[in-house]
Structure formats: C-alpha cells, structure tokens
Design a protein around this motif. Structure first.
Motif, PDB file in Angstrom:
ATOM      1  N   GLN A   1       0.843  -1.188   0.000  1.00  0.00           N
ATOM      2  CA  GLN A   1       0.000   0.000   0.000  1.00  0.00           C
ATOM      3  C   GLN A   1       0.885   1.248   0.000  1.00  0.00           C
ATOM      4  N   VAL A   2       0.680   2.086  -1.007  1.00  0.00           N
ATOM      5  CA  VAL A   2       1.473   3.307  -1.103  1.00  0.00           C
ATOM      6  C   VAL A   2       0.960   4.332  -0.110  1.00  0.00           C
ATOM      7  N   GLN A   3       1.888   4.944   0.594  1.00  0.00           N
ATOM      8  CA  GLN A   3       1.528   6.001   1.526  1.00  0.00           C
ATOM      9  C   GLN A   3       2.496   7.161   1.413  1.00  0.00           C
ATOM     10  N   LEU A   4       1.935   8.352   1.456  1.00  0.00           N
ATOM     11  CA  LEU A   4       2.717   9.578   1.595  1.00  0.00           C
ATOM     12  C   LEU A   4       2.202  10.248   2.856  1.00  0.00           C
ATOM     13  N   VAL A   5       3.082  10.431   3.813  1.00  0.00           N
ATOM     14  CA  VAL A   5       2.654  10.962   5.106  1.00  0.00           C
ATOM     15  C   VAL A   5       3.418  12.246   5.392  1.00  0.00           C
ATOM     16  N   GLU A   6       2.664  13.348   5.439  1.00  0.00           N
ATOM     17  CA  GLU A   6       3.273  14.653   5.706  1.00  0.00           C
ATOM     18  C   GLU A   6       3.296  14.941   7.205  1.00  0.00           C
ATOM     19  N   SER A   7       4.255  15.751   7.584  1.00  0.00           N
ATOM     20  CA  SER A   7       4.319  16.236   8.968  1.00  0.00           C
ATOM     21  C   SER A   7       5.083  17.552   8.972  1.00  0.00           C
ATOM     22  N   GLY A   8       5.031  18.235  10.113  1.00  0.00           N
ATOM     23  CA  GLY A   8       5.814  19.455  10.271  1.00  0.00           C
ATOM     24  C   GLY A   8       5.031  20.745  10.184  1.00  0.00           C
ATOM     25  N   TYR A  32       9.717   8.727 -10.228  1.00  0.00           N
ATOM     26  CA  TYR A  32       8.729   9.763  -9.962  1.00  0.00           C
ATOM     27  C   TYR A  32       9.401  11.090  -9.625  1.00  0.00           C
ATOM     28  N   ALA A  33       8.619  12.140  -9.776  1.00  0.00           N
ATOM     29  CA  ALA A  33       8.936  13.410  -9.148  1.00  0.00           C
ATOM     30  C   ALA A  33       8.089  13.520  -7.893  1.00  0.00           C
ATOM     31  N   MET A  34       8.659  14.096  -6.868  1.00  0.00           N
ATOM     32  CA  MET A  34       7.945  14.347  -5.623  1.00  0.00           C
ATOM     33  C   MET A  34       7.654  15.839  -5.549  1.00  0.00           C
ATOM     34  N   ASN A  35       6.424  16.150  -5.251  1.00  0.00           N
ATOM     35  CA  ASN A  35       5.998  17.551  -5.290  1.00  0.00           C
ATOM     36  C   ASN A  35       5.343  17.964  -3.984  1.00  0.00           C
ATOM     37  N   TRP A  36       5.345  19.246  -3.773  1.00  0.00           N
ATOM     38  CA  TRP A  36       4.525  19.868  -2.736  1.00  0.00           C
ATOM     39  C   TRP A  36       3.528  20.789  -3.424  1.00  0.00           C
ATOM     40  N   ILE A  93      -3.165  24.348   3.423  1.00  0.00           N
ATOM     41  CA  ILE A  93      -2.885  22.935   3.652  1.00  0.00           C
ATOM     42  C   ILE A  93      -1.858  22.528   2.599  1.00  0.00           C
ATOM     43  N   TYR A  94      -0.772  21.938   3.051  1.00  0.00           N
ATOM     44  CA  TYR A  94       0.309  21.530   2.157  1.00  0.00           C
ATOM     45  C   TYR A  94       0.243  20.023   1.939  1.00  0.00           C
ATOM     46  N   TYR A  95       0.267  19.648   0.679  1.00  0.00           N
ATOM     47  CA  TYR A  95       0.146  18.247   0.286  1.00  0.00           C
ATOM     48  C   TYR A  95       1.413  17.774  -0.411  1.00  0.00           C
ATOM     49  N   CYS A  96       1.811  16.585  -0.091  1.00  0.00           N
ATOM     50  CA  CYS A  96       2.897  15.912  -0.793  1.00  0.00           C
ATOM     51  C   CYS A  96       2.285  15.021  -1.865  1.00  0.00           C
ATOM     52  N   SER A  97       2.956  14.911  -3.011  1.00  0.00           N
ATOM     53  CA  SER A  97       2.450  14.042  -4.062  1.00  0.00           C
ATOM     54  C   SER A  97       3.606  13.397  -4.808  1.00  0.00           C
ATOM     55  N   ALA A  98       3.279  12.343  -5.526  1.00  0.00           N
ATOM     56  CA  ALA A  98       4.247  11.646  -6.376  1.00  0.00           C
ATOM     57  C   ALA A  98       3.648  11.485  -7.759  1.00  0.00           C
ATOM     58  N   GLY A  99       4.401  11.879  -8.768  1.00  0.00           N
ATOM     59  CA  GLY A  99       3.908  11.785 -10.139  1.00  0.00           C
ATOM     60  C   GLY A  99       4.831  12.530 -11.061  1.00  0.00           C
ATOM     61  N   GLY A 100       4.244  13.289 -12.009  1.00  0.00           N
ATOM     62  CA  GLY A 100       5.055  14.150 -12.860  1.00  0.00           C
ATOM     63  C   GLY A 100       5.538  15.369 -12.099  1.00  0.00           C
ATOM     64  N   LEU A 101       6.466  16.082 -12.704  1.00  0.00           N
ATOM     65  CA  LEU A 101       7.016  17.256 -12.029  1.00  0.00           C
ATOM     66  C   LEU A 101       6.112  18.457 -12.271  1.00  0.00           C
ATOM     67  N   GLY A 102       5.398  18.870 -11.248  1.00  0.00           N
ATOM     68  CA  GLY A 102       4.718  20.149 -11.310  1.00  0.00           C
ATOM     69  C   GLY A 102       3.242  20.177 -11.623  1.00  0.00           C
ATOM     70  N   ASP A 108       0.068  10.650  -9.226  1.00  0.00           N
ATOM     71  CA  ASP A 108      -0.476   9.320  -8.985  1.00  0.00           C
ATOM     72  C   ASP A 108      -0.847   9.093  -7.526  1.00  0.00           C
ATOM     73  N   TYR A 109      -0.128   9.750  -6.644  1.00  0.00           N
ATOM     74  CA  TYR A 109      -0.341   9.536  -5.212  1.00  0.00           C
ATOM     75  C   TYR A 109      -0.334  10.868  -4.477  1.00  0.00           C
ATOM     76  N   TRP A 110      -1.171  10.927  -3.438  1.00  0.00           N
ATOM     77  CA  TRP A 110      -1.275  12.128  -2.621  1.00  0.00           C
ATOM     78  C   TRP A 110      -1.237  11.757  -1.144  1.00  0.00           C
ATOM     79  N   GLY A 111      -0.650  12.654  -0.367  1.00  0.00           N
ATOM     80  CA  GLY A 111      -0.780  12.550   1.078  1.00  0.00           C
ATOM     81  C   GLY A 111      -2.051  13.245   1.527  1.00  0.00           C
ATOM     82  N   HIS A 112      -2.294  13.207   2.834  1.00  0.00           N
ATOM     83  CA  HIS A 112      -3.515  13.792   3.376  1.00  0.00           C
ATOM     84  C   HIS A 112      -3.361  15.264   3.716  1.00  0.00           C
ATOM     85  N   GLY A 113      -2.147  15.757   3.711  1.00  0.00           N
ATOM     86  CA  GLY A 113      -1.940  17.175   3.932  1.00  0.00           C
ATOM     87  C   GLY A 113      -1.560  17.522   5.358  1.00  0.00           C
ATOM     88  N   THR A 114      -0.900  18.667   5.485  1.00  0.00           N
ATOM     89  CA  THR A 114      -0.557  19.201   6.802  1.00  0.00           C
ATOM     90  C   THR A 114      -0.814  20.709   6.781  1.00  0.00           C
TER      91      THR A 114
END
Length: 120
Positions: A1-8, A32-36, A93-102, A108-114
C-alpha cells in the motif's frame, strides 16, 4: 500500500520558518517526481515545489522562489520543504504528491496534507 505521510505543519509568525516532511512508502519512487502542492482558503490547489527523485531536476512556483527549498533524502524515502520568510499568504494545507514534475493533474499519489498557518 502506497503512503505519503506529511508532517511538520503548525502555527508560525510572519517571517518565521517551518520544515515539512513527507515520508513515502509502499513502492519504489525512483521514476517519480515528488511535489509539494498547497491549497489556500477559497483557492484551488497550486504547485509549490517539486523534485525528481533522482535529484536531476527541481522547480518552484514563482511565489516561493528564494524562500522555500525542496530536498530529498533517498535513504529515508523522505522529501522536505524548508520554508523561510513565511508570509500570511503562505497559510494553506500543504500536500505531498508523487507523479510528474509540477502538474497537479499528473499525480499518482497524494498525502492527506498538513496545515500551515502564518499569523502576524
């Protein structure tokens, strides 16, 4: 199971700093590119910063250039967003994601946000 977990996230005064973290797990992200992204109150989600997992490319929104820095730690599967000289308009709310750049439509994937709140 893919997870992106934001904190901070949290509360900070204008001019202050925060560092967001995003821990990625569940698959290999080397292609992947990792984005905010962020979503401000009453606004659409917008790109903030992105970096290819290889580190070969990175990009920033004009509104954060010179203030925010994106980086990644391959060994920890973690992406960071160092935010300095924060402004009230950075409240979102800031979200982390994985996919294309920008492009938020190419993720493809999103975190729940912080939540980040900047107050004067």
């Amino acid at each position: 199971q893919v997870q992106l977990v934001e904190s901070g996230g949290g509360f900070v005064q204008v001019g202050g700093s925060l560092r967001l973290s995003c821990v990625a797990s569940g698959r290999t992200f080397s292609n992947y590119a990792m984005n905010w992204f962020r979503q401000r109150p009453g606004k659409e989600r917008e790109f903030v910063a992105g970096i290819r997992w290889s580190g070969s490319s990175l990009d920033y929104a004009d509104s954060v250039k010179g203030r925010f820095t994106i980086s990644r730690d391959v060994g920890k599967n973690t992406v960071y967003l160092e935010m300095n000289s924060l402004k009230r308009e950075d409240t979102a709310i800031y979200y982390c994601s994985a996919g294309g750049l920008g492009a938020w439509t190419n993720q493809d994937y999103w975190g729940h946000g912080t939540q980040v709140t900047v107050s004067s």
